[in-house]
Design an enzyme around this catalytic site. Structure first.
Site, mmCIF file in Angstrom:
data_model
loop_
_atom_site.group_PDB
_atom_site.id
_atom_site.type_symbol
_atom_site.label_atom_id
_atom_site.label_comp_id
_atom_site.label_asym_id
_atom_site.label_seq_id
_atom_site.Cartn_x
_atom_site.Cartn_y
_atom_site.Cartn_z
ATOM 1 N N TYR A 66 34.819 -12.588 31.985
ATOM 2 C CA TYR A 66 36.135 -13.201 32.155
ATOM 3 C C TYR A 66 36.593 -13.983 30.928
ATOM 4 C CZ TYR A 66 34.949 -12.385 37.055
ATOM 5 O OH TYR A 66 34.573 -11.809 38.236
ATOM 6 N N HIS A 120 43.423 -14.986 32.959
ATOM 7 C CA HIS A 120 43.108 -15.908 34.051
ATOM 8 C C HIS A 120 42.291 -17.106 33.560
ATOM 9 C CE1 HIS A 120 43.506 -16.481 38.288
ATOM 10 N NE2 HIS A 120 42.235 -16.357 38.579
ATOM 11 N N ASN A 154 39.135 -20.254 42.884
ATOM 12 C CA ASN A 154 39.475 -20.601 44.265
ATOM 13 C C ASN A 154 38.717 -21.804 44.809
ATOM 14 O OD1 ASN A 154 41.277 -18.507 44.267
ATOM 15 N ND2 ASN A 154 39.909 -17.087 45.316
#
Length: 122
Positions: free
Chosen positions: A33, A38, A85
């Site tokens: 990532y 993001h 999250n």
């Protein structure tokens, strides 16, 4: 640019706000990532740490944490390692640990509702 400037109390001439700021970059941990849009929050925090000469040398409340000073104020830079999250768990615990109010918190993250390379402050 005076980033952390607050109005002084007219009666005492002092700044009633705390002198510590928690600056959080949201993202997802892991190499897969690291350059993803993001993870722009992580990227911003990394760049800020670099400019301030800071390195992430400790883990606290499931986050990589470093601290230093900017414009006479203490800044705590945070990269939660709980994935996007669940980042509130880490950030909330750090806010309580340092006894900070929400006005001393800045959270950086990508917003898919904004065009690429657009910044919104609120």
């Amino acid at each position: 640019m005076k980033f952390f400037q607050r109005k002084k109390d007219p009666n005492t001439g002092t700044n009633p706000a705390q002198d510590t700021y928690l600056i959080v970059g949201l993202g997802n941990p892991g190499r897969q990532y690291s350059q993803n849009r993001h993870n722009v929050g992580f990227m911003l925090i990394d760049r800020l740490a670099e400019r301030l000469g800071l390195t992430f040398s400790r883990v606290q409340n499931k986050a990589l944490v470093t601290d230093g000073r900017y414009q006479g104020k203490k800044v705590i830079l945070v990269k939660p390692q709980t994935y996007m999250n669940n980042s509130g768990q880490s950030v909330g615990a750090l806010m309580r640990f340092y006894k900070l109010s929400q006005e001393n918190l800045l959270v950086t993250f990508d917003d898919v509702d904004l065009p690429f390379e657009t910044i919104r402050l609120r």
